[in-house]
Motif scaffolding. Structure first.
Motif, PDB file in Angstrom:
ATOM      1  N   TRP A  31      18.733 -33.307  -9.180  1.00 34.21           N
ATOM      2  CA  TRP A  31      18.883 -32.144  -8.241  1.00 34.21           C
ATOM      3  C   TRP A  31      19.775 -31.007  -9.440  1.00 34.21           C
ATOM      4  CZ3 TRP A  31      22.897 -28.911  -7.851  1.00 34.21           C
ATOM      5  CH2 TRP A  31      22.723 -27.334  -6.393  1.00 34.21           C
ATOM      6  N   LEU A  32      20.575 -31.121 -10.216  1.00 35.02           N
ATOM      7  CA  LEU A  32      21.009 -30.323 -11.079  1.00 35.02           C
ATOM      8  C   LEU A  32      19.828 -29.554 -11.751  1.00 35.02           C
ATOM      9  CD1 LEU A  32      24.186 -32.559 -12.776  1.00 35.02           C
ATOM     10  CD2 LEU A  32      24.196 -29.865 -12.042  1.00 35.02           C
ATOM     11  N   HIS A  35      17.477 -27.145  -9.861  1.00 41.04           N
ATOM     12  CA  HIS A  35      18.738 -26.021  -9.442  1.00 41.04           C
ATOM     13  C   HIS A  35      19.043 -25.225 -11.273  1.00 41.04           C
ATOM     14  CE1 HIS A  35      18.885 -27.949  -5.498  1.00 41.04           C
ATOM     15  NE2 HIS A  35      19.163 -26.176  -5.717  1.00 41.04           N
ATOM     16  N   TYR A  37      20.059 -26.497 -13.928  1.00 44.83           N
ATOM     17  CA  TYR A  37      21.418 -26.585 -15.092  1.00 44.83           C
ATOM     18  C   TYR A  37      20.362 -27.182 -16.322  1.00 44.83           C
ATOM     19  CZ  TYR A  37      24.119 -24.972 -11.666  1.00 44.83           C
ATOM     20  OH  TYR A  37      24.964 -24.007 -10.879  1.00 44.83           O
ATOM     21  N   TYR A  39      21.294 -30.092 -19.036  1.00 45.38           N
ATOM     22  CA  TYR A  39      22.511 -31.404 -19.909  1.00 45.38           C
ATOM     23  C   TYR A  39      22.402 -32.092 -20.623  1.00 45.38           C
ATOM     24  CZ  TYR A  39      19.783 -33.786 -15.966  1.00 45.38           C
ATOM     25  OH  TYR A  39      18.742 -34.078 -15.376  1.00 45.38           O
ATOM     26  N   TYR A  57      29.122 -25.337 -19.525  1.00 44.01           N
ATOM     27  CA  TYR A  57      30.384 -25.821 -18.192  1.00 44.01           C
ATOM     28  C   TYR A  57      31.688 -26.157 -19.220  1.00 44.01           C
ATOM     29  CZ  TYR A  57      27.037 -23.408 -15.294  1.00 44.01           C
ATOM     30  OH  TYR A  57      25.902 -22.447 -14.738  1.00 44.01           O
ATOM     31  N   MET A 144      26.377 -31.650  -3.802  1.00 40.79           N
ATOM     32  CA  MET A 144      25.855 -31.650  -4.911  1.00 40.79           C
ATOM     33  C   MET A 144      26.117 -29.877  -5.044  1.00 40.79           C
ATOM     34  SD  MET A 144      24.770 -33.183  -6.799  1.00 40.79           S
ATOM     35  CE  MET A 144      25.047 -32.215  -8.117  1.00 40.79           C
ATOM     36  N   LEU A 145      26.066 -29.077  -3.863  1.00 44.10           N
ATOM     37  CA  LEU A 145      26.685 -28.291  -3.501  1.00 44.10           C
ATOM     38  C   LEU A 145      27.878 -27.677  -3.941  1.00 44.10           C
ATOM     39  CD1 LEU A 145      24.690 -26.490  -0.091  1.00 44.10           C
ATOM     40  CD2 LEU A 145      24.408 -25.873  -2.522  1.00 44.10           C
ATOM     41  N   GLU A 148      28.274 -27.988  -8.017  1.00 47.32           N
ATOM     42  CA  GLU A 148      27.871 -26.268  -8.431  1.00 47.32           C
ATOM     43  C   GLU A 148      29.330 -25.584  -8.489  1.00 47.32           C
ATOM     44  OE1 GLU A 148      24.802 -24.505  -6.585  1.00 47.32           O
ATOM     45  OE2 GLU A 148      23.183 -23.827  -8.073  1.00 47.32           O
ATOM     46  N   LEU A 151      31.018 -26.290 -11.129  1.00 46.63           N
ATOM     47  CA  LEU A 151      31.481 -26.336 -12.395  1.00 46.63           C
ATOM     48  C   LEU A 151      31.085 -24.822 -12.614  1.00 46.63           C
ATOM     49  CD1 LEU A 151      27.915 -27.415 -12.366  1.00 46.63           C
ATOM     50  CD2 LEU A 151      29.678 -27.927 -13.589  1.00 46.63           C
ATOM     51  N   HIS A 152      30.687 -23.780 -11.677  1.00 48.91           N
ATOM     52  CA  HIS A 152      31.069 -21.912 -10.983  1.00 48.91           C
ATOM     53  C   HIS A 152      32.271 -21.598 -11.787  1.00 48.91           C
ATOM     54  CE1 HIS A 152      26.807 -20.862 -12.089  1.00 48.91           C
ATOM     55  NE2 HIS A 152      26.223 -21.289 -11.516  1.00 48.91           N
TER      56      HIS A 152
END
Ligand SMILES: [Zn+2]
Length: 188
Positions: A31-32, A35, A37, A39, A57, A144-145, A148, A151-152
């Motif tokens: 998913w990351l 989208h 991201y 890592y 992050y 996961m949203l 997210e 993270l932000h």
């Protein structure tokens, strides 16, 4: 280890032996990655060996199996000697046989987790724990949203704190460029 595992637990154990990349971890990574991201995996020297480290992050993500990490289980209030495991949860059922052993084991895991999370937090890291049961197909996207958003939010908070010079770009904030998905531990 006594042979008192349910078939699901045994299956889980076997899957851990076969590969470090359990399915729940892969779902999070995929998913990351999809989208945008980037890592690191299995970063040495980070307490608790987080499954995913996102330096930009300053966030460590742990993808925890519900059984071994005792999701939703309050073992601290249980009576270990009597074999009564206080507060089973929907996704972490303490086996009735030899429950004393399992309660002790899961409690140790929980304590170790807590210490690792504390060390990371004290060093300015955000810790995000994603549970196996939150990564089923129906709930994955929502979970996961939320990750997210965390993270932000954390990024903005720490960015504002150190933003005397807004334009400073730290090396760690540069996107990591690697186009091979395998480096990110996923098969697309
Ligand atoms: Zn769970």
């Amino acid at each position: 280890m006594p042979d008192t595992m349910t078939p699901q637990q045994r299956h889980y154990c076997m899957s851990r032996i076969r590969s470090k990349d359990t399915t729940p971890e892969k779902r999070v990574r995929r998913w990351l990655w999809r989208h945008g991201y980037r890592y690191r995996l299995n970063v040495k020297g980070v307490p608790g060996k987080p499954d995913i480290v996102m330096r930009k992050y300053r966030t460590a993500i742990f993808v925890n199996g519900c059984f071994w990490h005792g999701h939703g289980v309050q073992l601290g209030i249980g009576n270990e000697k009597s074999g009564i495991s206080a507060g089973d949860s929907a996704c972490c059922k303490i086996p009735k046989t030899n429950s004393e052993f399992w309660v002790a084991k899961i409690r140790r895991n929980q304590e170790r987790d807590r210490k690792n999370y504390e060390i990371l937090s004290e060093n300015g890291w955000q810790v995000i724990v994603v549970w196996e049961c939150q990564l089923k197909p129906k709930t994955l996207e929502q979970t996961m949203l939320q990750v997210e958003i965390q993270l932000h939010n954390f990024y903005l908070k720490t960015f504002n704190r150190r933003s005397k010079s807004y334009i400073r770009i730290e090396e760690e904030n540069l996107p990591m460029v690697a186009e091979d998905p395998e480096e990110y531990g996923i098969d697309l």
